[in-house]
Design an enzyme around this catalytic site. Structure first.
Site, PDB file in Angstrom:
ATOM      1  N   TYR A 144      -2.282 193.613  44.326  1.00 51.45           N
ATOM      2  CA  TYR A 144      -2.890 194.933  44.513  1.00 51.45           C
ATOM      3  C   TYR A 144      -2.940 195.340  45.988  1.00 51.45           C
ATOM      4  O   TYR A 144      -3.181 196.494  46.317  1.00 51.45           O
ATOM      5  CB  TYR A 144      -4.302 194.980  43.931  1.00 51.45           C
ATOM      6  CG  TYR A 144      -4.351 194.858  42.413  1.00 51.45           C
ATOM      7  CD1 TYR A 144      -3.209 195.040  41.643  1.00 51.45           C
ATOM      8  CD2 TYR A 144      -5.535 194.561  41.750  1.00 51.45           C
ATOM      9  CE1 TYR A 144      -3.240 194.925  40.268  1.00 51.45           C
ATOM     10  CE2 TYR A 144      -5.580 194.445  40.367  1.00 51.45           C
ATOM     11  CZ  TYR A 144      -4.421 194.626  39.635  1.00 51.45           C
ATOM     12  OH  TYR A 144      -4.450 194.514  38.270  1.00 51.45           O
ATOM     13  N   LYS A 195       1.079 181.487  37.440  1.00 54.17           N
ATOM     14  CA  LYS A 195       2.376 181.393  36.775  1.00 54.17           C
ATOM     15  C   LYS A 195       3.299 180.586  37.690  1.00 54.17           C
ATOM     16  O   LYS A 195       4.304 181.094  38.195  1.00 54.17           O
ATOM     17  CB  LYS A 195       2.953 182.795  36.526  1.00 54.17           C
ATOM     18  CG  LYS A 195       2.264 183.569  35.427  1.00 54.17           C
ATOM     19  CD  LYS A 195       2.686 183.164  34.026  1.00 54.17           C
ATOM     20  CE  LYS A 195       4.081 183.637  33.701  1.00 54.17           C
ATOM     21  NZ  LYS A 195       4.524 183.151  32.361  1.00 54.17           N
ATOM     22  N   ASP A 228      -0.184 183.364  30.827  1.00 53.74           N
ATOM     23  CA  ASP A 228       0.092 183.862  29.467  1.00 53.74           C
ATOM     24  C   ASP A 228      -0.540 182.952  28.420  1.00 53.74           C
ATOM     25  O   ASP A 228      -1.127 183.413  27.440  1.00 53.74           O
ATOM     26  CB  ASP A 228       1.603 184.038  29.231  1.00 53.74           C
ATOM     27  CG  ASP A 228       2.424 182.853  29.711  1.00 53.74           C
ATOM     28  OD1 ASP A 228       1.882 181.974  30.417  1.00 53.74           O
ATOM     29  OD2 ASP A 228       3.621 182.780  29.368  1.00 53.74           O
ATOM     30  N   ASP A 252      -7.885 190.329  36.550  1.00 52.80           N
ATOM     31  CA  ASP A 252      -8.191 191.662  36.031  1.00 52.80           C
ATOM     32  C   ASP A 252      -8.016 191.665  34.512  1.00 52.80           C
ATOM     33  O   ASP A 252      -8.884 192.123  33.745  1.00 52.80           O
ATOM     34  CB  ASP A 252      -7.204 192.652  36.697  1.00 52.80           C
ATOM     35  CG  ASP A 252      -7.639 194.088  36.533  1.00 52.80           C
ATOM     36  OD1 ASP A 252      -8.664 194.318  35.881  1.00 52.80           O
ATOM     37  OD2 ASP A 252      -6.931 194.981  37.046  1.00 52.80           O
ATOM     38  N   ASP A 256     -11.073 191.087  31.348  1.00 53.62           N
ATOM     39  CA  ASP A 256     -11.268 192.114  30.312  1.00 53.62           C
ATOM     40  C   ASP A 256     -11.144 191.519  28.914  1.00 53.62           C
ATOM     41  O   ASP A 256     -11.869 191.904  28.000  1.00 53.62           O
ATOM     42  CB  ASP A 256     -10.245 193.252  30.482  1.00 53.62           C
ATOM     43  CG  ASP A 256     -10.799 194.359  31.368  1.00 53.62           C
ATOM     44  OD1 ASP A 256     -11.814 194.110  32.053  1.00 53.62           O
ATOM     45  OD2 ASP A 256     -10.232 195.464  31.367  1.00 53.62           O
TER      46      ASP A 256
END
Ligand code: NAD
Length: 372
Positions: A144, A195, A228, A252, A256
């Protein structure tokens, strides 16, 4: 225990922010009257409320007060009235400026399954039973903020959008340290999520976390997991997790997912922490929800996220798990007794207003605080 003094800055903000803040003020009053705390409260303006008075979403004076406070707690910012303002005057810019000013790099989002609300989750109640997770997300680095970024025109008429995932040793280590410290006070289990199979920044993340673990936190169990797989495991078997540490982008998404497992936006608190200097840590506590303009002014908003944010403040800024747990237990008991705000109300429960929910939690706290 000796008296505990503290200076708290409260920024109620917009929409339902001031309403849930009233419920919180009542609880802070009870904490001051029935425990060893002597919390000094100051209020300030942020977001649309600040724009209305000063034509700015946050003023330097409020930023200075935030810097001098032991902790800051915020309701929510934003609303349709401010949608057409220029970008740098929008209410949300006030919040981002505050986070930046305090250099809050560690975002803690707990997701705990309250027994009384187990039917509210999108998962089967037997899957979320006992779920109690902290997602610790790196907040000021990663993709970001990484450079280069932008959208560029290519010679063949196409366009290319670019963002860069980038992490340094320091950014990884300071975040991981907070994660290990939190795990030490809990079940002692950390899942480090990246990852590393396809990203160099993930390889570095894994190596630096491993090094810190070996040198300083070898008493904690550290497991590595790809992002993942983590997303899948969160909906398959959330109870396997204690503390998840991860970067900005994966955090993020994963926070959620874990939030949704609990079933209600009005229940979710959060904390954002900066560096600890002489036992004092820059910190901002806020509900995960926004200003909920659709229900603002009706005294029906759920104040529990705000109250649980304050409970997190006692734990992370005042290093007091005992009072924090009593607040959590007070909320749990009120829910067990069948009281609900509109957003979490079911057929066999009793609907109460924002102010009534605040009062019920206060009364429960007064009775439980005799044991502190
Ligand atoms: P929102 O979280 O405000 O509301 C989403 C839905 O959840 C609404 O139906 C609302 O009524 C409900 N809800 C939220 N909090 C609740 C509570 N405590 N009790 C009962 N119901 C609750 O999100 P949104 O509608 O996307 O955004 C509204 C405004 O809030 C926008 O201006 C947005 O930019 C802002 N916002 C601010 C923050 C923040 O202050 N940190 C976060 C998210 C959104």
């Amino acid at each position: 225990m000796s008296n505990k003094d503290g200076k708290i800055l409260i920024l109620p903000g917009d929409g339902i922010g001031p309403e849930v803040n009233k419920a919180l003020l009542r609880l802070i009053n009870s904490v001051n009257n029935h425990t060893f705390y002597n919390l000094d409260i100051e209020e300030g303006l942020i977001g649309g409320a600040s724009y209305d008075k000063f034509k700015l979403p946050i003023t330097d004076k409020v930023l200075e007060k935030a810097n001098n406070a032991d902790a800051v707690i915020l309701g929510s910012v934003g609303g349709p009235k401010y949608d057409s303002l220029p970008f740098n005057l929008k209410p949300e810019r006030g919040l981002l400026k505050l986070r930046k000013e305090l250099d809050l790099y560690a975002n803690i989002r707990p997701a705990k399954a309250f027994n009384a609300l187990k039917e509210a989750s999108s998962l089967k109640s037997e899957i979320i039973k006992g779920m109690d997770i902290i997602v610790l997300r790196e907040l000021t680095g990663g993709i970001y903020f990484g450079e280069p970024r932008g959208i560029e025109d290519l010679d063949d008429g196409q366009r290319r959008g670019i963002n860069t995932e980038v992490y340094t040793t320091n950014e990884i280590v300071r975040l991981a340290k907070v994660g290990f410290e939190i795990a030490m006070e809990r079940k002692g289990l950390v899942h480090s999520v990246e990852k590393a199979n396809v990203m160099e920044s993930g390889i570095l993340w894994r190596e630096e976390v491993k090094k810190l673990h070996e040198t300083k936190f070898s008493n904690i169990t550290l497991l590595n997991m790809y992002a993942d797989n983590c997303a899948m495991q969160l909906v398959k078997n959330p109870s396997q997790f204690d503390v998840i540490i991860t970067g900005n982008l994966f955090g993020d998404i994963l926070s959620d997912i874990s939030a949704e497992l609990t079933g209600s936006l009005g229940m979710l608190p959060s904390a954002s922490l900066g560096d600890k200097i002489n036992d004092r840590r820059k910190s901002l506590y806020e509900p995960v929800h926004g200003s909920a303009p659709d229900i603002a002014g009706k005294n029906i908003a759920n104040p529990i996220a705000m109250i649980m944010s304050f409970s997190m403040m006692l734990e992370h800024s005042f290093y007091d798990q005992t009072t924090s747990k009593v607040i959590e237990k007070s909320v749990e008991n009120v829910l067990e007794n069948g009281f609900r705000t509109k957003d979490i109300c079911q057929d066999d429960t009793k609907e109460v207003s924002t102010s009534d929910m605040g009062e019920l939690i206060c009364e429960e706290f007064k009775s439980l605080s005799k044991n502190i």
